[in-house]
Motif scaffolding. Structure first.
Motif, short mmCIF file in Angstrom:
data_model
loop_
_atom_site.label_atom_id
_atom_site.label_comp_id
_atom_site.label_asym_id
_atom_site.label_seq_id
_atom_site.Cartn_x
_atom_site.Cartn_y
_atom_site.Cartn_z
N LEU A 58 0.93 -1.18 -0.16
CA LEU A 58 0.07 0.01 0.10
C LEU A 58 0.98 1.31 -0.02
O LEU A 58 0.77 2.11 -0.73
CB LEU A 58 -0.90 0.02 1.33
CG LEU A 58 -2.17 0.78 1.07
CD1 LEU A 58 -3.03 0.65 0.13
CD2 LEU A 58 -2.91 0.76 2.75
N GLN A 59 2.01 1.47 0.95
CA GLN A 59 2.56 2.10 0.93
C GLN A 59 3.39 2.68 -0.39
O GLN A 59 3.72 3.57 -0.84
CB GLN A 59 3.67 2.28 2.10
CG GLN A 59 3.07 2.24 3.35
CD GLN A 59 3.84 1.93 4.59
OE1 GLN A 59 4.84 1.23 4.43
NE2 GLN A 59 3.65 2.50 5.82
N ALA A 100 1.34 4.06 -3.06
CA ALA A 100 0.85 5.12 -2.96
C ALA A 100 2.12 6.15 -3.04
O ALA A 100 2.05 7.24 -3.63
CB ALA A 100 0.36 5.40 -1.29
N ASP A 101 3.28 5.65 -2.70
CA ASP A 101 4.46 6.44 -2.83
C ASP A 101 4.67 6.72 -4.42
O ASP A 101 4.99 7.71 -4.72
CB ASP A 101 5.65 5.85 -1.83
CG ASP A 101 6.95 6.70 -2.22
OD1 ASP A 101 7.14 8.04 -1.40
OD2 ASP A 101 7.79 6.31 -2.96
N VAL A 153 2.28 9.38 -5.72
CA VAL A 153 2.72 10.72 -5.27
C VAL A 153 3.97 10.94 -6.18
O VAL A 153 4.05 12.15 -6.35
CB VAL A 153 2.89 10.69 -3.87
CG1 VAL A 153 3.59 12.10 -3.41
CG2 VAL A 153 1.77 10.55 -2.93
N VAL A 194 4.27 14.28 -8.46
CA VAL A 194 5.49 15.30 -8.23
C VAL A 194 6.42 15.42 -9.35
O VAL A 194 6.63 16.41 -9.56
CB VAL A 194 6.08 15.04 -6.99
CG1 VAL A 194 7.21 16.10 -6.59
CG2 VAL A 194 4.97 15.16 -5.64
N VAL A 252 12.62 5.18 -0.34
CA VAL A 252 12.07 5.58 0.84
C VAL A 252 10.30 5.69 0.36
O VAL A 252 10.05 6.49 -0.57
CB VAL A 252 12.37 6.67 1.33
CG1 VAL A 252 11.40 7.31 2.55
CG2 VAL A 252 13.86 6.73 1.58
N ILE A 253 9.64 4.92 1.18
CA ILE A 253 8.05 4.71 0.68
C ILE A 253 7.19 5.52 1.98
O ILE A 253 6.05 5.81 1.61
CB ILE A 253 7.55 3.31 0.26
CG1 ILE A 253 7.95 2.51 1.36
CG2 ILE A 253 8.28 2.91 -0.86
CD1 ILE A 253 7.39 1.07 1.40
N ALA A 254 7.60 5.64 3.15
CA ALA A 254 6.87 6.11 4.01
C ALA A 254 7.71 6.81 5.15
O ALA A 254 8.75 6.58 5.55
CB ALA A 254 6.01 4.97 4.44
N GLY A 255 6.92 7.57 5.83
CA GLY A 255 7.42 8.24 7.22
C GLY A 255 7.02 7.61 8.31
O GLY A 255 6.21 6.68 8.34
N GLY A 288 5.33 9.50 10.58
CA GLY A 288 3.89 10.15 10.68
C GLY A 288 3.72 10.79 12.12
O GLY A 288 2.62 11.05 12.43
N LEU A 347 13.93 12.63 1.40
CA LEU A 347 14.79 11.42 1.11
C LEU A 347 13.84 10.56 -0.13
O LEU A 347 12.68 10.44 -0.08
CB LEU A 347 14.94 10.57 2.10
CG LEU A 347 16.06 10.98 2.99
CD1 LEU A 347 15.81 9.96 4.35
CD2 LEU A 347 17.39 10.73 2.70
N GLU A 348 14.63 10.32 -1.12
CA GLU A 348 13.95 9.28 -2.10
C GLU A 348 14.72 8.03 -2.37
O GLU A 348 13.98 6.98 -1.95
CB GLU A 348 13.99 10.24 -3.51
CG GLU A 348 12.63 11.22 -3.31
CD GLU A 348 12.52 12.18 -4.47
OE1 GLU A 348 13.14 11.77 -5.77
OE2 GLU A 348 11.70 13.08 -4.74
#
Lengths: 203, 299
Positions: free
Chosen positions: B57-58, B61-62, B65, B69, B131-134, B136, B270-271
């Motif tokens: 899922l992450q 979504a990443d 996004v 972007v 990097v796909i999520a933080g 939060g 970060l990517e």
């Protein structure tokens, strides 16, 4: 000769396509999906460029807990809060049970209060949310402090700052998310008049 | 309700709910206590399951996004400048890498390593991850990567970008890993100032700037000086770029400097990152004793 109404009724109804895409999910399934979705959303939105940091101050699981908690079904609210909180704890990995404890307490307290006071209106739940947000931040920070997990150098002032910004963030997010939750979960969460408010049936 | 013990059957449903909720709250309090004592729970099975379940899922979504972007940045907003900027950034990254290599060679040459006689780990391949999520929350600074144990990622592996150190892996699932960045309030690493050659301890503050502690007030430190990993923490290899000294509040002879360091890696955006093989901890007992000649018996 048939009346126009009867003729219209005799025509095939065009609801087939709508039925094909609608999933007949129960309350538990919907709630589980919602919990996973908001928990994932929380971690994804913080990565948005420029505005992502704002979502650090929004707690989607708390909003969902409040949404369920304003209904007078204590066990359900407590379990939703606990499950969502534990999911957050597992992602964060800092102190298992901290978010679960806090959100369970908030969910249960709200639901127990709503047995006596009607909290389930569009206005009251928006008023309850900031209160829940402050409690959430305060208790979570307390547990971090109590178990020596608070980041070194963090002060009481930092906790107050995070609490205040979270209050704003959760308030605004609640304003936008409660209508969505009403649409997706409202029918399943609403308590019927003949339900026992604190009955042990969770869902 | 027939399955309940007799004392509970006598209670009305509302009291049973209160008891259940109180029991669950107590259980969670005990869980907190257990986790606070046993930090190894950070790499637990439930956590691995959750990380694995959320990863697709992450990641999706990443990707969505990132694509949006990229479309916005690349085609709508400053098209030509963006492309040129990308090229210059890549060139800059390449030059930075070359610079790091030169500095490493100059500062910590092979001769010193041989003198230390530390056993080198068998080199494992470096893993590149997105990097796909933080995490939060405003309390910590962690990120989720889309590579995990199946790709060879291990706990405590250092994570870097061409610009500098990002952090270390703190939990690994089959297809995802959690990285504690150096800006996290609970992160710390050994650092060396490149010019003055003094060692200190770099600590995250949950803010863009990190704090460099334990630098004597007698040491000459200037703004703009580069901070490198010292290798003394046993996690990060020696000589990686951490960042540059942003501000120095001078200490006296007895007091320490208060130094703020800006991490070179873009921790807020970060990517792509590289996961290095974990540094082997060398215990004192492991150190070869051949270098210190044994004294002959006195008799």
């Amino acid at each position: 000769m048939l009346s126009p109404y009867a003729m219209r009724q005799s025509l095939p109804q065009r609801r087939l396509s709508a039925k094909l895409v609608s999933l007949d999910l129960g309350a538990t399934a919907r709630m589980t999906i919602a919990l996973f979705a908001v928990t994932a959303l929380q971690t994804i939105l913080v990565r948005l460029p420029r505005v992502g940091f704002l979502f650090e101050y929004v707690d989607f699981v708390l909003i969902l807990t409040v949404f369920v908690g304003v209904q007078p079904r204590a066990l359900r609210a407590a379990l939703v809060g606990m499950a969502g909180g534990l999911l957050q704890d597992l992602i964060l990995g800092i102190l298992y049970g901290a978010n679960g404890f806090v959100k369970m307490l908030i969910g249960y307290t709200l639901a127990a209060a709503s047995v006596k006071f009607s909290l389930d209106s569009k206005v009251t739940r928006l008023l309850v949310l900031p209160l829940a947000s402050v409690t959430n931040t305060g208790l979570f920070a307390f547990f971090l402090y109590f178990f020596l997990m608070l980041p070194p150098g963090a002060t009481f002032r930092d906790v107050v700052r995070i609490g205040m910004v979270s209050l704003l963030g959760n308030g605004v997010a609640g304003l936008l998310l409660f209508p969505v939750a009403d649409r997706w979960l409202g029918k399943w969460v609403a308590v019927r008049s003949n339900d026992d408010p604190i009955a042990p049936r969770a869902f | 309700m027939s399955g309940l013990p007799p004392p509970l059957q006598k209670l009305d449903p509302a009291r049973r709910v209160v008891l259940l909720v109180a029991g669950l709250l107590l259980a969670q309090f005990l869980l907190m206590s257990l986790h606070a004592r046993a930090r190894s729970l950070g790499q637990s099975l439930p956590r691995t399951i959750v990380l694995t379940a959320l990863q697709p899922l992450q990641k999706a979504a990443d990707a969505a996004v990132t694509s949006l972007v990229a479309v916005w940045s690349g085609y709508v907003d400053l098209r030509g400048v963006y492309v040129a900027n990308q090229r210059l950034r890549e060139e800059n990254d390449r030059l930075r890498l070359a610079l790091v290599e030169r500095e490493r060679e100059a500062l910590d040459g092979r001769r010193l390593r041989e003198l230390l006689a530390l056993k080198q780990a068998a080199p494992s391949p470096t893993v590149v991850a997105n990097v796909i999520a933080g995490d939060g929350t405003p309390w910590f600074r962690q990120v989720t990567l889309d590579k995990g144990a199946l790709d060879g990622v291990l706990v405590n592996a250092p994570v870097v970008t061409p610009q500098g150190v990002v952090g270390r892996v703190v939990a690994v699932g089959p297809t995802a890993a959690i990285v504690q960045t150096i800006a996290d309030g609970q992160a710390g690493l050994g650092a060396t100032l490149a010019v003055s050659r003094v060692n200190g301890e770099l600590r995250g503050q949950n803010q863009p700037l990190c704090r460099l502690d334990n630098i004597s007030g007698l040491t000459e430190v200037s703004e703009g000086e580069m901070a490198l990993t010292s290798g003394l923490d046993g996690v990060y290899p020696k000589g990686l770029i951490i960042g540059v000294v942003e501000a120095v509040e001078r200490g006296s002879g007895a007091g320490l400097h208060r130094i703020l360091v800006r991490p070179s890696a873009p921790l807020e955006r970060l990517e792509e990152v590289a996961i290095l093989p974990p540094t082997v901890r060398v215990a004192v007992s492991d150190a070869p004793r051949a270098s210190s000649p044994a004294k002959p018996p006195s008799k």
